[in-house]
Structure formats: structure tokens, C-alpha cells
Design a protein around this motif. Sequence first.
Motif, PDB file in Angstrom:
ATOM      1  N   PRO A   1     -12.545 -17.157  10.325  1.00 26.83           N
ATOM      2  CA  PRO A   1     -13.085 -16.935  11.844  1.00 26.83           C
ATOM      3  C   PRO A   1     -11.776 -15.966  12.508  1.00 26.83           C
ATOM      4  CG  PRO A   1     -13.215 -19.257  11.284  1.00 26.83           C
ATOM      5  CD  PRO A   1     -12.426 -18.693  10.157  1.00 26.83           C
ATOM      6  N   ALA A   2     -12.230 -15.341  13.449  1.00 26.89           N
ATOM      7  CA  ALA A   2     -11.591 -14.491  14.094  1.00 26.89           C
ATOM      8  C   ALA A   2     -10.244 -15.588  14.692  1.00 26.89           C
ATOM      9  CB  ALA A   2     -11.938 -13.666  15.334  1.00 26.89           C
TER      10      ALA A   2
ATOM     11  N   VAL B   1      -3.147 -17.060   8.370  1.00 24.58           N
ATOM     12  CA  VAL B   1      -2.536 -17.677   7.165  1.00 24.58           C
ATOM     13  C   VAL B   1      -1.520 -16.768   6.501  1.00 24.58           C
ATOM     14  CG1 VAL B   1      -5.141 -18.417   6.695  1.00 24.58           C
ATOM     15  CG2 VAL B   1      -4.215 -16.176   5.837  1.00 24.58           C
ATOM     16  N   MET B   2      -0.801 -17.524   5.397  1.00 25.59           N
ATOM     17  CA  MET B   2       0.293 -16.484   4.788  1.00 25.59           C
ATOM     18  C   MET B   2      -0.099 -16.595   3.377  1.00 25.59           C
ATOM     19  SD  MET B   2       3.737 -17.532   6.943  1.00 25.59           S
ATOM     20  CE  MET B   2       4.719 -16.883   5.619  1.00 25.59           C
ATOM     21  N   PHE B   3       0.564 -15.847   2.579  1.00 32.76           N
ATOM     22  CA  PHE B   3       0.198 -16.013   1.079  1.00 32.76           C
ATOM     23  C   PHE B   3       1.518 -15.884   0.488  1.00 32.76           C
ATOM     24  CE2 PHE B   3      -3.671 -14.033   2.328  1.00 32.76           C
ATOM     25  CZ  PHE B   3      -4.629 -14.866   1.994  1.00 32.76           C
ATOM     26  N   LYS B   4       1.782 -16.945  -0.717  1.00 35.63           N
ATOM     27  CA  LYS B   4       2.644 -16.792  -1.666  1.00 35.63           C
ATOM     28  C   LYS B   4       2.353 -16.490  -2.913  1.00 35.63           C
ATOM     29  CE  LYS B   4       6.862 -19.575  -2.857  1.00 35.63           C
ATOM     30  NZ  LYS B   4       7.567 -20.994  -2.839  1.00 35.63           N
ATOM     31  N   PHE B   5       2.580 -15.405  -3.532  1.00 35.98           N
ATOM     32  CA  PHE B   5       2.111 -14.773  -4.666  1.00 35.98           C
ATOM     33  C   PHE B   5       3.320 -14.572  -5.729  1.00 35.98           C
ATOM     34  CE2 PHE B   5      -1.209 -12.345  -1.936  1.00 35.98           C
ATOM     35  CZ  PHE B   5      -2.206 -13.284  -2.402  1.00 35.98           C
TER      36      PHE B   5
ATOM     37  N   GLN C   1       6.401 -13.085  11.691  1.00 30.96           N
ATOM     38  CA  GLN C   1       5.536 -11.901  11.497  1.00 30.96           C
ATOM     39  C   GLN C   1       6.481 -10.741  11.480  1.00 30.96           C
ATOM     40  OE1 GLN C   1       3.059 -12.002  14.977  1.00 30.96           O
ATOM     41  NE2 GLN C   1       1.279 -12.241  13.915  1.00 30.96           N
ATOM     42  N   ASN C   2       7.555 -10.797  12.094  1.00 33.73           N
ATOM     43  CA  ASN C   2       8.348  -9.550  12.355  1.00 33.73           C
ATOM     44  C   ASN C   2       9.875  -9.739  11.981  1.00 33.73           C
ATOM     45  OD1 ASN C   2       5.971  -8.477  13.710  1.00 33.73           O
ATOM     46  ND2 ASN C   2       6.887  -9.298  15.675  1.00 33.73           N
ATOM     47  N   GLY C   3      10.484 -10.819  11.738  1.00 33.42           N
ATOM     48  CA  GLY C   3      11.668 -11.066  11.378  1.00 33.42           C
ATOM     49  C   GLY C   3      11.995 -10.562   9.893  1.00 33.42           C
ATOM     50  N   LYS C   4      13.317 -10.166   9.937  1.00 34.24           N
ATOM     51  CA  LYS C   4      13.903  -9.831   8.549  1.00 34.24           C
ATOM     52  C   LYS C   4      14.424 -11.002   7.884  1.00 34.24           C
ATOM     53  CE  LYS C   4      15.347  -5.029   9.133  1.00 34.24           C
ATOM     54  NZ  LYS C   4      16.356  -3.919   9.101  1.00 34.24           N
ATOM     55  N   GLY C   5      14.212 -11.235   6.656  1.00 34.59           N
ATOM     56  CA  GLY C   5      14.832 -12.179   5.776  1.00 34.59           C
ATOM     57  C   GLY C   5      14.017 -12.771   4.759  1.00 34.59           C
ATOM     58  N   PHE C   6      14.116 -13.820   4.459  1.00 38.67           N
ATOM     59  CA  PHE C   6      13.344 -14.600   3.551  1.00 38.67           C
ATOM     60  C   PHE C   6      13.018 -16.052   3.624  1.00 38.67           C
ATOM     61  CE2 PHE C   6      17.467 -15.271   1.873  1.00 38.67           C
ATOM     62  CZ  PHE C   6      17.560 -16.282   1.066  1.00 38.67           C
ATOM     63  N   ILE C   7      12.356 -16.716   2.861  1.00 45.82           N
ATOM     64  CA  ILE C   7      11.907 -18.018   2.975  1.00 45.82           C
ATOM     65  C   ILE C   7      12.720 -18.882   1.815  1.00 45.82           C
ATOM     66  CG2 ILE C   7      10.167 -19.747   2.861  1.00 45.82           C
ATOM     67  CD1 ILE C   7       8.310 -17.746   4.000  1.00 45.82           C
TER      68      ILE C   7
ATOM     69  N   PHE D   1      -0.297  -5.876  -3.279  1.00 41.71           N
ATOM     70  CA  PHE D   1      -0.625  -6.858  -2.262  1.00 41.71           C
ATOM     71  C   PHE D   1      -0.583  -6.044  -0.953  1.00 41.71           C
ATOM     72  CE2 PHE D   1       0.258 -10.200  -5.547  1.00 41.71           C
ATOM     73  CZ  PHE D   1      -1.143 -10.234  -5.631  1.00 41.71           C
ATOM     74  N   ALA D   2      -0.036  -4.808  -0.954  1.00 40.59           N
ATOM     75  CA  ALA D   2       0.396  -4.107   0.124  1.00 40.59           C
ATOM     76  C   ALA D   2      -0.923  -4.000   1.305  1.00 40.59           C
ATOM     77  CB  ALA D   2       0.953  -2.678   0.031  1.00 40.59           C
ATOM     78  N   ASP D   3      -1.962  -3.651   0.872  1.00 40.71           N
ATOM     79  CA  ASP D   3      -3.152  -3.756   1.862  1.00 40.71           C
ATOM     80  C   ASP D   3      -3.498  -5.114   2.444  1.00 40.71           C
ATOM     81  OD1 ASP D   3      -3.816  -4.251  -0.933  1.00 40.71           O
ATOM     82  OD2 ASP D   3      -5.595  -3.656  -0.797  1.00 40.71           O
ATOM     83  N   LEU D   4      -3.229  -5.924   1.678  1.00 36.81           N
ATOM     84  CA  LEU D   4      -3.569  -7.434   2.433  1.00 36.81           C
ATOM     85  C   LEU D   4      -2.479  -7.570   3.501  1.00 36.81           C
ATOM     86  CD1 LEU D   4      -3.897  -9.719  -0.646  1.00 36.81           C
ATOM     87  CD2 LEU D   4      -5.667  -8.719   0.547  1.00 36.81           C
ATOM     88  N   MET D   5      -1.239  -6.953   3.338  1.00 34.59           N
ATOM     89  CA  MET D   5      -0.319  -7.172   4.625  1.00 34.59           C
ATOM     90  C   MET D   5      -0.695  -6.706   5.857  1.00 34.59           C
ATOM     91  SD  MET D   5       3.100  -6.197   2.421  1.00 34.59           S
ATOM     92  CE  MET D   5       3.409  -6.755   1.191  1.00 34.59           C
ATOM     93  N   LYS D   6      -1.829  -5.860   5.827  1.00 37.47           N
ATOM     94  CA  LYS D   6      -2.490  -5.162   7.083  1.00 37.47           C
ATOM     95  C   LYS D   6      -3.564  -5.930   7.825  1.00 37.47           C
ATOM     96  CE  LYS D   6      -1.132  -0.677   5.028  1.00 37.47           C
ATOM     97  NZ  LYS D   6      -1.852   0.435   4.232  1.00 37.47           N
ATOM     98  N   ASP D   7      -4.115  -6.849   7.042  1.00 38.24           N
ATOM     99  CA  ASP D   7      -5.171  -7.862   7.461  1.00 38.24           C
ATOM    100  C   ASP D   7      -4.699  -8.502   8.562  1.00 38.24           C
ATOM    101  OD1 ASP D   7      -6.902 -10.085   7.685  1.00 38.24           O
ATOM    102  OD2 ASP D   7      -7.970  -8.936   6.112  1.00 38.24           O
ATOM    103  N   PRO D   8      -5.561  -8.487   9.728  1.00 35.54           N
ATOM    104  CA  PRO D   8      -5.212  -9.231  10.950  1.00 35.54           C
ATOM    105  C   PRO D   8      -4.942 -10.710  10.931  1.00 35.54           C
ATOM    106  CG  PRO D   8      -7.535  -8.316  11.030  1.00 35.54           C
ATOM    107  CD  PRO D   8      -7.091  -7.865   9.775  1.00 35.54           C
ATOM    108  N   HIS D   9      -5.519 -11.236   9.893  1.00 32.89           N
ATOM    109  CA  HIS D   9      -5.437 -12.876   9.617  1.00 32.89           C
ATOM    110  C   HIS D   9      -4.076 -13.248   8.952  1.00 32.89           C
ATOM    111  CE1 HIS D   9      -9.737 -13.769  10.418  1.00 32.89           C
ATOM    112  NE2 HIS D   9      -9.949 -12.752   9.809  1.00 32.89           N
ATOM    113  N   VAL D  10      -3.350 -12.018   8.433  1.00 29.89           N
ATOM    114  CA  VAL D  10      -2.222 -12.401   7.543  1.00 29.89           C
ATOM    115  C   VAL D  10      -0.900 -12.221   8.267  1.00 29.89           C
ATOM    116  CG1 VAL D  10      -0.870 -11.783   5.474  1.00 29.89           C
ATOM    117  CG2 VAL D  10      -3.726 -11.596   5.392  1.00 29.89           C
ATOM    118  N   VAL D  11      -0.090 -13.293   8.515  1.00 28.76           N
ATOM    119  CA  VAL D  11       1.039 -13.288   9.179  1.00 28.76           C
ATOM    120  C   VAL D  11       2.372 -12.742   8.284  1.00 28.76           C
ATOM    121  CG1 VAL D  11       2.889 -14.742   9.981  1.00 28.76           C
ATOM    122  CG2 VAL D  11       0.453 -15.218  10.383  1.00 28.76           C
TER     123      VAL D  11
END
Length: 295
Positions: A205-206, A210-214, A10-16, A223-233
Motif C-alpha cells: 500500500p502507498a 520498510v527496510m531491508f537487511k541483505f 533515511q538520510n543520516g550518515k552511519g551504520f546500524i 540492490f542499488a535500484d531498490l534503494m530508489k523505491d518510495p517504500h524503502v527507507v
Amino acid sequence: MNNEQLLRMQNGKGFIAALDQSGGSTPKALLQYGVPESAYSNDEEMFTLVHEMRTRIMTSPAFTGERILAVILFEQTMDRLVEGMPTADYLWEKKRIVPFLKIDKGLAGLNNGVQLMKPMPELDKLLKRAVEKRIFGTKMRSVIKEANPAGIAGLVAQQFEVAGQIAAHGLVPIIEPEVDIHSPDKPACERLLKENVVKQLNALPAGTKVMFKFTIPSEDNFFADLMKDPHVVRIVALSGGYSQKEANEKLRLNKGLIASFSRALAEGLGARQSDEEFNKTLAASVESIYEASIT
């Protein structure tokens, strides 16, 4: 779910780093690395050679948790050892890198402008093994080639249906609905994709994560607004056939979007390089992708 790993994602700096080439894409990855098809005579020899390549990358001093948050592994890589340890354990315990597993079995044929994932009848068995191997999450890819509303709606629905199955095992799914960078309708594809993703996220469900790879979007910060969704890591980007330089330039224009590169990460690496040359090339790639990911 490992909470320390979740916070890191959620919070780390870096990449996959995507080291998940499967049967279909492994020959290309080996060829890029300087290993021709004549160097192996069957799949077992091919997968042994690609594991040697991946091991060389993962054990390099340039490959650490300081720049790399996570690695996506192919099933055979998960099942093999790195320096005598199961791969996922080696990554987390020695490098502080979170392990993910590619779970899809490839793409179905083109229909309604999209390629869905092939059926995965053994998925529950694989997910159980992934949990036993201490994998944190999974990744699955489908492809959008045309702005076909029915095709894209069906593709996103399939991704979320499988994501629910994955989440039920306590794993975090990376949903990857790739938009082909060569699609003449790329911006329209992305608009339809986002509309369907928002609908599916609203129905989750609450507590489901999930994560997304776009594909890096045509419109910056799309996709900036999707980053704020509580489901999105986290939301990550694939290089999609762009060169490393081009992918990094596009990535820098999207705040909060981080890389999940495969071919672009391995660009310039060669089987015949000395360890010094290999590590220097990998370090330069890691640094450039990291810098593009922390904008």
C-alpha cells in the motif's frame, strides 16, 4: 512513527549496530567476548552477562550517534535498563541512536532450500510493548541456502506478510532474507530474491515504509535500484560470517549500502580489557565500519 527518527534513518550518515543475539547465539557472543559457558549456570545469568557486555558497548564514548544511526536490540535488552533508563530511551535521548527490536523467534528447519521464520503467535503483544517502549522499528531474519524458486518465493512472501502486521502498529520493519555466504548458488539466490522482493514491493500500500537487511551481494551495487523505491527507507548489510576487514572491503564496493554488523562490530572486544583498551578497540571498529558505510 517518530518523524525525526525516520529522517535520520533515511538520510543520516552511519551504520546500524546489531546487539540482538538471542538465546541460541548469546553463548557464542559471550565466548567471543571472553566469557566461557562455565561462567553462568542458567539463562538468566547468561542474559545478565550479555546485558553487561551490551551496556559496556552502548555507554562507551566511542558509541554515539555521530557514527551509529541505530541499534537492533534483543527483547530482553529492550526490557532492561542502561544507566537507570529504559534501553531505547537511553539510546535516543542520550546518544541520538534509533532503537530497533529483533522480533523473530528463530528459524524453522531447512525446506525447499530455505529456512523460514518460526511461527510468532504472540507477535501483536510484543509489537504493542515495543511501541510503549518507544521502539522505532523491528528486524526479522530468515535464511536462503539454495536457489530454489518456490522456497525463495515463499520466504519473501512470509517476510512481507509479517512486515504488514508490523507496519500496522506504526513500526518500520527491517526485512532480513539472509543469503548464506557459503551457498554455492549465491548469485542465483540473489537474483531470485530480488525478483520476489520487487513483486512484493509493487504490491505494498502507498505510504508503507520498510527496510531491508541483505547479505553483501556477489555483484556490486546489485540492490542499488531498490534503494530508489518510495517504500524503502534504507538498505543495510549483514556481515554474514565475514571478518570485519573482509565485510568492510565488500561493503565499500556497494554505494549507498550501509552496515548492520553484529559479530564484526564486537570483534576484538574482551571482558578483561581495561576501559581504555575496550574503548580504543571499539572506536577503531566503529570508525572502520562507518568509513565503509559512507561510500
